[in-house]
Design an enzyme around this catalytic site. Structure first.
Site, PDB file in Angstrom:
ATOM      1  N   GLN A 238     -12.106  15.728 -16.601  1.00 50.28           N
ATOM      2  CA  GLN A 238     -13.245  15.047 -17.211  1.00 50.28           C
ATOM      3  C   GLN A 238     -14.356  14.800 -16.190  1.00 50.28           C
ATOM      4  O   GLN A 238     -15.415  14.288 -16.544  1.00 50.28           O
ATOM      5  CB  GLN A 238     -12.807  13.700 -17.819  1.00 50.28           C
ATOM      6  N   ARG A 385      -9.609   5.877 -24.128  1.00 46.51           N
ATOM      7  CA  ARG A 385     -10.771   5.472 -24.925  1.00 46.51           C
ATOM      8  C   ARG A 385     -11.099   4.001 -24.741  1.00 46.51           C
ATOM      9  O   ARG A 385     -11.159   3.221 -25.684  1.00 46.51           O
ATOM     10  CB  ARG A 385     -10.465   5.738 -26.388  1.00 46.51           C
ATOM     11  N   CYS A 386     -11.346   3.646 -23.502  1.00 46.07           N
ATOM     12  CA  CYS A 386     -11.314   2.225 -23.187  1.00 46.07           C
ATOM     13  C   CYS A 386     -12.534   1.694 -22.483  1.00 46.07           C
ATOM     14  O   CYS A 386     -12.717   0.513 -22.425  1.00 46.07           O
ATOM     15  CB  CYS A 386     -10.181   2.020 -22.229  1.00 46.07           C
ATOM     16  N   GLU A 758     -16.138   5.140 -27.686  1.00 48.97           N
ATOM     17  CA  GLU A 758     -14.954   4.297 -27.518  1.00 48.97           C
ATOM     18  C   GLU A 758     -14.964   3.077 -28.428  1.00 48.97           C
ATOM     19  O   GLU A 758     -13.920   2.454 -28.644  1.00 48.97           O
ATOM     20  CB  GLU A 758     -14.841   3.849 -26.064  1.00 48.97           C
TER      21      GLU A 758
HETATM   22  N1  MCN Z   1     -23.737  10.147 -29.963  1.00 48.07           N
HETATM   23  C1  MCN Z   1     -24.843  10.122 -30.768  1.00 48.07           C
HETATM   24  N2  MCN Z   1     -25.685   9.025 -30.753  1.00 48.07           N
HETATM   25  C2  MCN Z   1     -25.403   7.945 -29.973  1.00 48.07           C
HETATM   26  C3  MCN Z   1     -24.245   7.952 -29.169  1.00 48.07           C
HETATM   27  C4  MCN Z   1     -23.437   9.080 -29.169  1.00 48.07           C
HETATM   28  O1  MCN Z   1     -25.076  11.081 -31.504  1.00 48.07           O
HETATM   29  N3  MCN Z   1     -26.211   6.885 -29.970  1.00 48.07           N
HETATM   30  C5  MCN Z   1     -22.901  11.364 -29.879  1.00 48.07           C
HETATM   31  C6  MCN Z   1     -23.127  12.042 -28.541  1.00 48.07           C
HETATM   32  O2  MCN Z   1     -24.219  12.891 -28.565  1.00 48.07           O
HETATM   33  C7  MCN Z   1     -21.809  12.745 -28.289  1.00 48.07           C
HETATM   34  C8  MCN Z   1     -20.808  11.814 -28.969  1.00 48.07           C
HETATM   35  O3  MCN Z   1     -21.544  11.024 -29.911  1.00 48.07           O
HETATM   36  O4  MCN Z   1     -21.806  14.015 -28.884  1.00 48.07           O
HETATM   37  C9  MCN Z   1     -20.114  10.860 -27.961  1.00 48.07           C
HETATM   38  O5  MCN Z   1     -21.065  10.338 -27.092  1.00 48.07           O
HETATM   39  P1  MCN Z   1     -20.845   9.079 -26.132  1.00 48.07           P
HETATM   40  O6  MCN Z   1     -20.634   7.862 -26.923  1.00 48.07           O
HETATM   41  O7  MCN Z   1     -21.935   9.086 -25.156  1.00 48.07           O
HETATM   42  O8  MCN Z   1     -19.452   9.367 -25.377  1.00 48.07           O
HETATM   43  P2  MCN Z   1     -19.085  10.523 -24.345  1.00 48.07           P
HETATM   44  O9  MCN Z   1     -19.681  11.782 -24.772  1.00 48.07           O
HETATM   45  O10 MCN Z   1     -19.282  10.057 -22.963  1.00 48.07           O
HETATM   46  O11 MCN Z   1     -17.544  10.682 -24.642  1.00 48.07           O
HETATM   47  C10 MCN Z   1     -16.543   9.997 -23.934  1.00 48.07           C
HETATM   48  C11 MCN Z   1     -15.632   9.287 -24.898  1.00 48.07           C
HETATM   49  C12 MCN Z   1     -14.424   8.812 -24.243  1.00 48.07           C
HETATM   50  S1  MCN Z   1     -14.608   7.857 -22.867  1.00 48.07           S
HETATM   51  C13 MCN Z   1     -13.189   9.114 -24.735  1.00 48.07           C
HETATM   52  S2  MCN Z   1     -11.846   8.422 -23.981  1.00 48.07           S
HETATM   53  C14 MCN Z   1     -13.047   9.996 -25.866  1.00 48.07           C
HETATM   54  C15 MCN Z   1     -14.240  10.007 -26.731  1.00 48.07           C
HETATM   55  O12 MCN Z   1     -15.335  10.163 -25.996  1.00 48.07           O
HETATM   56  N4  MCN Z   1     -12.396  11.163 -25.722  1.00 48.07           N
HETATM   57  C16 MCN Z   1     -12.510  12.096 -26.731  1.00 48.07           C
HETATM   58  N5  MCN Z   1     -14.144  10.757 -27.854  1.00 48.07           N
HETATM   59  C17 MCN Z   1     -13.384  11.880 -27.851  1.00 48.07           C
HETATM   60  N6  MCN Z   1     -13.458  12.771 -28.851  1.00 48.07           N
HETATM   61  C18 MCN Z   1     -12.736  13.903 -28.784  1.00 48.07           C
HETATM   62  N7  MCN Z   1     -12.811  14.774 -29.805  1.00 48.07           N
HETATM   63  N8  MCN Z   1     -11.941  14.194 -27.714  1.00 48.07           N
HETATM   64  C19 MCN Z   1     -11.817  13.323 -26.691  1.00 48.07           C
HETATM   65  O13 MCN Z   1     -11.061  13.607 -25.653  1.00 48.07           O
HETATM   66 CU1  CUN Z   2     -11.071   5.129 -20.275  1.00 43.40          CU
HETATM   67  S1  CUN Z   2     -10.716   6.616 -21.654  1.00 43.40           S
HETATM   68 MO1  CUN Z   2     -12.495   7.573 -21.790  1.00 43.40          MO
HETATM   69  O1  CUN Z   2     -13.217   6.455 -20.655  1.00 43.40           O
HETATM   70  O2  CUN Z   2     -12.326   8.932 -20.900  1.00 43.40           O
END
Ligand code: MCN
Ligand code: CUN
Length: 804
Positions: A238, A385-386, A758
């Site tokens: 990651q 997811r924390c 998360e």
């Molecule tokens: N998004 C959006 N509008 C927002 C916020 C987010 O459209 N205001 C969309 C983003 O563009 C992105 C998705 O939602 O495509 C997730 O965005 P974001 O909240 O920024 O999170 P990350 O991309 O950093 O994802 C990490 C997060 C974590 S920490 C874990 S744990 C987890 C999760 O994502 N692991 C996943 N969701 C998951 N989903 C899948 N399918 N697989 C994982 O391993």
């Molecule tokens: Cu701590 S689970 Mo996600 O932050 O990769």
């Protein structure tokens, strides 16, 4: 922003599939046809396979390791132990938390399934046979599984390598099994609030050990080219750039000759943030043998030895007035970190973001303390997811607020509303020093209560309680959570000294299509879809012709990776900022082409037009062509930009979740009748993807609250390390989810967006507990320990005298 009214404008805007569009996931075309490309799909000429000899016992001294029989197994090439790694100084490795972890057990094993030796062979089967043939003799030692017992004065010393070290990276260690004690808030103020308060509640809230259990396990293919001196490693990471830096520091190979590639990842959920011994051994084996080496975990190895989550024992206390105004909060945590402190926390936060534990409430005085402890269990700690211990923090505050309401005979919704940080208080600085960027909790709560007819539900529940013949108990759970995501401001967060910025590089090609590269890496979140949407809106280029690439350290700019819902808050902002640099240059080119001043131009969806003259314009496509063919004098040709974004603050998404359960008095089975999740993540980039993320997170939350656990027997054997025992809900068990939203933009994010991925996990777990406990509340029950499996709930039914 005013919505375009002109149908031509609407059509042009829609054609871009920009922000706000529920654009279908671009990734799915390959995934649903089985054409994803995962680490285990990689095949290379001459590739060898590695398998790991693991400890069957949880705590023992290694008397002897005999490789001789293993080396006779046909196809086995080499067997490596700690002694082989010692000359390279690689038998121990640094962890993200400032501790060290044995790569291969050095004289002692500290948990069941710990890595003891590796076997490298011509194929996977020979490697497995080789593992069987390695003979290890152990002298067993007493096992310590309970973190409280680990702190007893006469407890066995687990980490002999740290013997006599009274100072850890996070301060004093007052016991050989003590890792750190971390405090936040104002203890004197909190104590004073408690001394003066007329109402106090206290409860031990245990959040059991669970595992993220992604469908794809961890693995890598390491390939060292001895001629060029270059190391390429494809791995399920990651955070590939951080791995590159660590590998370079450990191996001495210049960082420019190390390439880490994360191909498609079959789910990470935090499990793939850390660096595991398997990666290190595969890399060492490839360097030593000069051939590519593949290592892929099996399911039992994944659940037993890679980053677990939680294992937090939290003593929560609230002080309040008789009418439910919270005056003070104290939380005392004992955190079971297992055998090595390998939590993926930012360096300055040994207990992660736990001090979001004052939640959505305006609490004047608060203090918390977290004590990390070694036990004979696998290391890890922050994953699943924390967003760095937010899950635990939200769980404790939401449980405590429920308990306080119950003690005061108040309604759950009423007590929350009474204590909310009010809309006009934002930006709000909590008693723990976090500056919450924006929020409107009351509007969200009102919306949920109305949508679910909360009063009607309470009336129905009262009727059910009054009926002794009712076959079910009805419970209503309610949670108002605040998350902290988007690590983070470099001044507050770093990983091994690298600030937690993120990056984006965008290149517009002459024909108007584009490629964008980021330092994050999607594992299923749909970045290739949503990142393009940001650029589409910012630059007026259709999403369809924007290629998004992540995960290859040789092409992507340095970034800190994807976890902690940081991609949108950090990389998403970098994308907007890089786009804006291009936009500024495009304006200059357009002015030149149209022979007007830059200020005489208006931007409209996909073009610059001369003010007041719709007929004279240059589209972004025209401008891209011109950038490579007739750039204005004095301006360099080309159209590209890089931006590294260091956020000024975290973002604070929030949500209100409501759950209704019916518990069968005969079997203890809990049916989720309704689950309503309202999330506010500020500006929404792709509503469909957000909904998918929420469904996924709620399903994981359901799994944790209702069935997942990692129990150990007295010898430290992990019971339940297969999917026969470890609960992964399928479509059969998963309840139906209802989603809703409000939009409170982040004032400091260039797009107003906050992370969301998360939230559903963080918010739903206490909601399930809140609902299950609520079913028993009229019988005097105020807390129940997760998971709320049918057996446990049935025990509660018997204890409360209501089992049928
Ligand atoms: N998004 C959006 N509008 C927002 C916020 C987010 O459209 N205001 C969309 C983003 O563009 C992105 C998705 O939602 O495509 C997730 O965005 P974001 O909240 O920024 O999170 P990350 O991309 O950093 O994802 C990490 C997060 C974590 S920490 C874990 S744990 C987890 C999760 O994502 N692991 C996943 N969701 C998951 N989903 C899948 N399918 N697989 C994982 O391993
Ligand atoms: Cu701590 S689970 Mo996600 O932050 O990769």
């Amino acid at each position: 922003m005013n919505a375009p009214i002109n149908p031509d404008l609407l059509e042009r805007a829609a054609a871009l599939q920009g922000m706000g569009d529920s654009r279908l996931r671009k990734e799915d075309a390959r995934f649903i046809q089985g054409k994803g490309h995962y680490v285990d799909d990689i095949q290379m000429a001459g590739m060898l396979h590695m398998d790991i000899v693991r400890s069957p016992v949880a705590h023992a001294r290694i008397r002897k390791i005999d490789k001789s029989e293993a080396l006779k197994v046909p196809g086995v090439i080499a067997v490596l132990t700690a002694d082989d790694l010692k000359p390279l100084k690689l038998h121990w490795m640094p962890t993200l938390a400032g501790d060290v972890q044995a790569v291969l057990a050095d004289e002692k094993v500290h948990f069941q399934m710990q890595e003891v030796a590796v076997v490298i062979a011509e194929d996977r089967y020979a490697a497995a046979d080789g593992v069987e043939a390695v003979i290890v003799e152990y002298d067993e030692l007493p096992v310590v599984l309970d973190p409280y017992a680990a702190l007893a004065p006469d407890a066995p010393v687990l980490r002999e390598d740290l013997a006599g070290k009274t100072e850890g990276v996070h301060g004093k260690r007052d016991h050989p099994n003590h890792i750190f004690t971390w405090e936040a808030g104002d203890k004197a103020a909190a104590d004073a609030a408690f001394d003066a308060a007329p109402v106090k509640v206290a409860e031990r809230i245990f959040y059991p050990r669970v595992h993220p259990c992604p469908l794809e396990t961890c693995g890598c293919v390491a390939s060292f080219d001895p001629i060029r001196g270059e190391l390429t490693t494809w791995m399920t990471s990651q955070a590939p750039h951080v791995v590159r830096t660590v590998v370079s520091l450990l191996s001495g190979i210049p960082e420019s000759k190390v390439r880490i590639v994360s191909p498609d990842i079959g789910g990470g959920f935090g499990n793939k943030v850390g660096v595991y011994p398997g990666y290190v051994c595969a890399i060492v084996a490839s360097i030593v043998l000069g051939k590519p080496v593949k290592w892929i975990e099996d399911r039992i190895e994944n659940i037993s030895s890679t980053a677990f989550a939680r294992d937090y024992h939290m003593d929560g206390e609230l002080a309040a007035t008789p009418d439910g105004k919270i005056l003070g909060l104290r939380v005392n945590v004992v955190a079971d970190h297992g055998a090595f402190d390998a939590c993926a926390d930012p360096t300055k936060y040994p207990a992660g973001m736990f001090h979001i534990c004052s939640g959505s409430y305006d609490i004047p005085a608060a203090w918390c303390s977290v004590k990390g402890v070694y036990t004979n269990k696998a290391p890890g700690g922050v994953a699943y997811r924390c967003s760095f211990r937010v899950t635990e923090a939200v769980y404790v505050i939401e449980r405590m607020v429920d308990i306080l309401a119950q003690q005061l005979g108040m309604d759950k919704a009423e007590i929350r509303a009474k204590n909310f940080i009010r809309k006009e208080q934002f930006p709000y600085t909590s008693a723990f020093g976090f500056e919450y960027d924006s929020g409107d909790y009351q509007t969200a709560l009102d919306k949920v209560l109305a949508a679910c007819d909360y009063r009607g539900l309470r009336a129905e529940q009262a009727a059910r309680r009054a009926d002794p013949a009712s076959p079910t108990l009805m419970g209503i759970g309610l949670v108002a959570f605040t998350e902290v995501v988007g690590a983070g401001p470099s001044k507050m967060c770093d990983i091994l000294g690298v600030g937690m910025f993120d990056s984006c590089e965008i290149r517009i090609h002459p024909t108007g299509s584009a490629i964008a590269r980021m330092g994050t890496i999607t594992q299923g979140q749909g970045h290739q879809t949503t990142y393009a949407q940001i650029i589409a809106t910012e630059l007026g280029i259709p999403s369809e012709v924007i290629q998004v690439e992540e995960g290859d350290t040789s092409t992507a700019p340095y970034g800190l990776g994807t976890y902690g819902s940081r991609s949108t808050p950090v990389a998403g902002a970098a994308i907007a900022m890089a786009s804006r640099k291009i936009h500024a240059k495009a304006r200059k080119i357009a002015a030149h082409l149209l022979e007007v001043g830059e200020n005489d131009l208006d931007w409209e969806i996909d073009r610059f037009k001369v003010k007041g003259d719709d007929a004279r314009f240059k589209s972004m496509k025209d401008i891209a062509w011109a950038a490579y063919h007739q750039a204005p004098p004095g301006l360099e040709p080309g159209l590209e930009a890089v931006h590294y974004y260091d956020p000024p603050n975290f973002t604070f998404p929030f949500g209100i979740y409501l759950c209704v359960v019916d518990i069968d008095r005969g079997t203890g089975e809990t049916k989720v009748r309704r689950f309503y999740a309202l999330d506010d993540c500020g500006t929404r980039i792709n509503p469909m993807i957000i909904e998918g993320q929420i469904h996924g997170g709620l399903t994981e939350g359901y799994a944790v609250a209702m069935g997942q656990q990692m129990p150990f027997d007295a010898q430290g054997n992990l019971l339940g390390n297969t999917l026969m025992d470890y609960f992964l809900p399928t479509a059969v068990e998963t309840p139906k989810w209802e989603t809703d939203h409000t939009v409170t933009p982040s004032p400091h994010h260039p797009l107003g967006a906050k992370g969301v991925a998360e939230s559903p996990h963080v918010g739903s777990i206490p909601t399930f507990t809140s609902a299950v406990v609520d079913a028993f509340a009229h019988l005097g029950v105020r807390h129940m320990v997760m998971p709320h499996s049918a057996y446990r709930v049935w025990q509660q039914l018997k204890e409360s005298g209501v089992a049928l």
